[in-house]
Scaffold this motif. Structure first.
Motif, short mmCIF file in Angstrom:
data_model
loop_
_atom_site.label_atom_id
_atom_site.label_comp_id
_atom_site.label_asym_id
_atom_site.label_seq_id
_atom_site.Cartn_x
_atom_site.Cartn_y
_atom_site.Cartn_z
N GLY A 1 18.32 5.74 -0.82
CA GLY A 1 19.55 5.71 -1.32
C GLY A 1 20.80 6.03 -0.72
O GLY A 1 20.43 6.92 0.45
N THR A 2 21.93 6.13 -0.82
CA THR A 2 23.05 6.72 -0.39
C THR A 2 24.06 7.44 -1.23
O THR A 2 24.11 6.79 -2.50
N GLY A 3 24.64 8.52 -1.22
CA GLY A 3 25.32 9.12 -2.27
C GLY A 3 24.67 9.42 -3.35
O GLY A 3 23.54 10.00 -3.72
N TRP A 4 25.24 8.97 -4.68
CA TRP A 4 24.50 9.31 -5.88
C TRP A 4 23.15 8.48 -6.14
O TRP A 4 22.33 8.91 -6.82
N THR A 5 22.87 7.36 -5.44
CA THR A 5 21.75 6.71 -5.55
C THR A 5 20.47 7.37 -4.92
O THR A 5 19.47 7.00 -5.09
N VAL A 6 20.76 8.56 -4.07
CA VAL A 6 19.41 9.17 -3.58
C VAL A 6 18.86 9.60 -4.66
O VAL A 6 17.53 9.51 -4.65
N GLY A 7 19.45 10.27 -5.85
CA GLY A 7 18.58 10.77 -6.96
C GLY A 7 17.89 9.52 -7.44
O GLY A 7 16.74 9.75 -7.87
N LEU A 8 18.58 8.37 -7.45
CA LEU A 8 17.46 7.19 -7.97
C LEU A 8 16.37 6.97 -7.31
O LEU A 8 15.41 6.64 -7.77
N ALA A 9 16.52 7.06 -5.96
CA ALA A 9 15.44 6.80 -5.15
C ALA A 9 14.29 7.87 -5.19
O ALA A 9 13.14 7.70 -5.25
N HIS A 10 14.59 8.97 -5.47
CA HIS A 10 13.85 10.00 -5.65
C HIS A 10 12.93 9.68 -6.97
O HIS A 10 11.88 9.89 -7.13
N GLU A 11 13.82 9.19 -8.01
CA GLU A 11 13.36 9.18 -9.10
C GLU A 11 12.45 7.89 -9.36
O GLU A 11 11.05 7.98 -9.86
N ALA A 12 12.62 6.79 -8.55
CA ALA A 12 11.67 5.69 -8.16
C ALA A 12 10.23 6.07 -7.69
O ALA A 12 9.30 5.71 -8.18
N TRP B 1 12.67 0.21 -0.11
CA TRP B 1 13.27 -0.32 -1.21
C TRP B 1 14.85 0.48 -1.21
O TRP B 1 14.85 1.70 -1.27
N PHE B 2 15.64 -0.21 -1.36
CA PHE B 2 17.27 0.29 -1.08
C PHE B 2 17.70 0.17 -2.47
O PHE B 2 17.95 -0.71 -3.06
N PHE B 3 18.26 1.38 -3.07
CA PHE B 3 19.26 1.28 -4.21
C PHE B 3 20.76 1.25 -3.75
O PHE B 3 21.08 2.32 -2.97
N GLY B 4 21.47 0.05 -3.90
CA GLY B 4 22.58 -0.06 -3.19
C GLY B 4 22.60 -0.67 -2.17
O GLY B 4 21.43 -0.96 -1.27
N PRO B 5 23.61 -1.08 -1.44
CA PRO B 5 23.76 -1.70 -0.16
C PRO B 5 23.22 -0.96 1.19
O PRO B 5 23.38 0.51 1.12
N PRO B 6 22.32 -1.49 1.85
CA PRO B 6 21.93 -0.72 2.95
C PRO B 6 22.54 -0.17 4.03
O PRO B 6 23.72 -1.31 4.19
N GLU C 1 0.69 -1.26 -0.02
CA GLU C 1 -0.08 -0.08 -0.05
C GLU C 1 0.77 1.24 0.10
O GLU C 1 0.42 2.32 -0.28
N GLN C 2 2.15 1.23 0.51
CA GLN C 2 3.00 2.29 0.66
C GLN C 2 4.46 1.72 0.11
O GLN C 2 4.86 0.93 0.68
N PHE C 3 5.26 2.96 -0.29
CA PHE C 3 6.51 2.53 -0.62
C PHE C 3 7.79 3.79 -0.34
O PHE C 3 7.28 4.98 -0.51
N THR C 4 8.74 3.35 0.13
CA THR C 4 9.56 4.43 0.36
C THR C 4 10.86 3.75 0.10
O THR C 4 11.50 2.82 -0.10
N PHE C 5 11.42 4.88 -0.97
CA PHE C 5 12.67 4.27 -1.69
C PHE C 5 13.79 5.19 -0.93
O PHE C 5 13.91 6.38 -0.85
#
Length: 300
Positions: A190-201, A236-241, A184-188
């Motif tokens: 990221g760390t470093g450069w993958t923060v931008g990917l989390a926002h995009e997802a 959902w993690f982009f890259g290692p948590p 019902e709900q999603f949180t993405f």
């Protein structure tokens, strides 16, 4: 709408080939080592700008800032302004490039635009234009243009794994997590450069499927947002948590999603999830509510 008939489905599936093609380009006007760079975009393009800015600066290529085009502080001194604009018509991007050129009496800030359409005003607004028209899209929802831009920029930095297109093919075919399809709900995160990917997802799920999504730098999740973690919700993690964070999230009953894929390839899975959720709800993933392909505004 069936999965086979949406433009965005085909565009997501074409990303491996687009990324391979981007790696073969040698365009002029991309930032060189040592340049102080501002990267501009709106929406999806902003999040790609954020990912690239973080990668470039962490790699030691030079100070790099990412801005929403509407918030670009054009009084700052940069060696180059790089604008990312699929349509080539976005009002805020054109205005920022125009202001930069007007303020350049002392020859500061060369401008470059990456675009999917050369028959647009951005070609005259920027000094140099990078043509990614082969990655342009019919869907309002942006997928392959953005990731192809990132593939090009990562390769230019020397930070693109040779197997990245192959990983994208894996992501195109991989089974989506069942828990995510039912959530019902999603949180993405990221760390470093993958923060931008989390926002995009997160943006993809909001746009295509109208879902409740959030996104943060991973460790910020512990400073408040973890309060919404619960069974039936996904983190959902982009890259290692970060160490210790998954254990705290599992204690809430939320489902954690990770991947061994390169984070850019993992973004393909999130794109596919957005389409799948939209179609389950009977929504058209090509035509999000209240959105158009390009945002053109009347300026005061």
């Amino acid at each position: 709408m069936s999965h086979a008939t949406s433009h965005v489905t085909a565009e997501i599936a074409s990303q491996p080939e687009c990324w391979s093609r981007a790696r073969e380009l040698k365009p002029e006007g991309l930032p060189e080592p040592g340049e102080r760079v501002a990267v501009l975009g709106c929406g999806t393009s902003l999040y790609i700008a954020q990912a690239y800015a973080s990668l470039r600066e962490e790699a030691g290529h030079g100070e790099t800032d990412a801005f929403a085009a509407s918030a670009f502080p054009d009084t700052r001194r940069y060696d180059r302004v790089l604008a990312i604009t699929r349509s080539g018509t976005t009002t805020e991007v054109l205005a920022a490039l125009t202001r930069t050129r007007a303020a350049r009496s002392d020859a500061r800030a060369a401008t470059t635009a990456i675009t999917g359409d050369l028959a647009t005003p951005v070609t005259s607004a920027a000094d140099t234009v990078v043509d990614l028209s082969f990655a342009d899209e019919k869907s309002v929802v942006q997928t392959r243009f953005a990731t192809t831009t990132l593939a090009l920029l990562r390769h230019h930095l020397g930070l693109s794994p040779a197997e990245l297109p192959a990983q994208a093919r894996t992501a195109v075919l991989a089974e989506l997590p069942e828990a995510a399809l039912a959530a019902e709900q999603f949180t993405f995160l990221g760390t470093g450069w993958t923060v931008g990917l989390a926002h995009e997802a997160a943006l993809k799920l909001r746009e295509a499927a109208g879902r409740w999504t959030e996104s943060y730098p991973a460790m910020e999740y512990r400073h408040g947002p973890i309060s919404i973690s619960a069974p039936g919700r996904v983190v959902w993690f982009f890259g290692p948590p970060p160490t210790g964070l998954p254990e705290q999230i599992r204690a809430t009953g939320a489902t954690i999603v990770t991947s061994d894929l390169d984070p850019q390839a993992d973004l393909v899975r999130a794109q596919r999830l957005a389409v799948a959720l939209a179609e389950r709800c009977g929504l058209d993933p090509d035509q999000p509510r209240n959105l158009t392909r390009s945002i053109i505004l009347d300026q005061p």
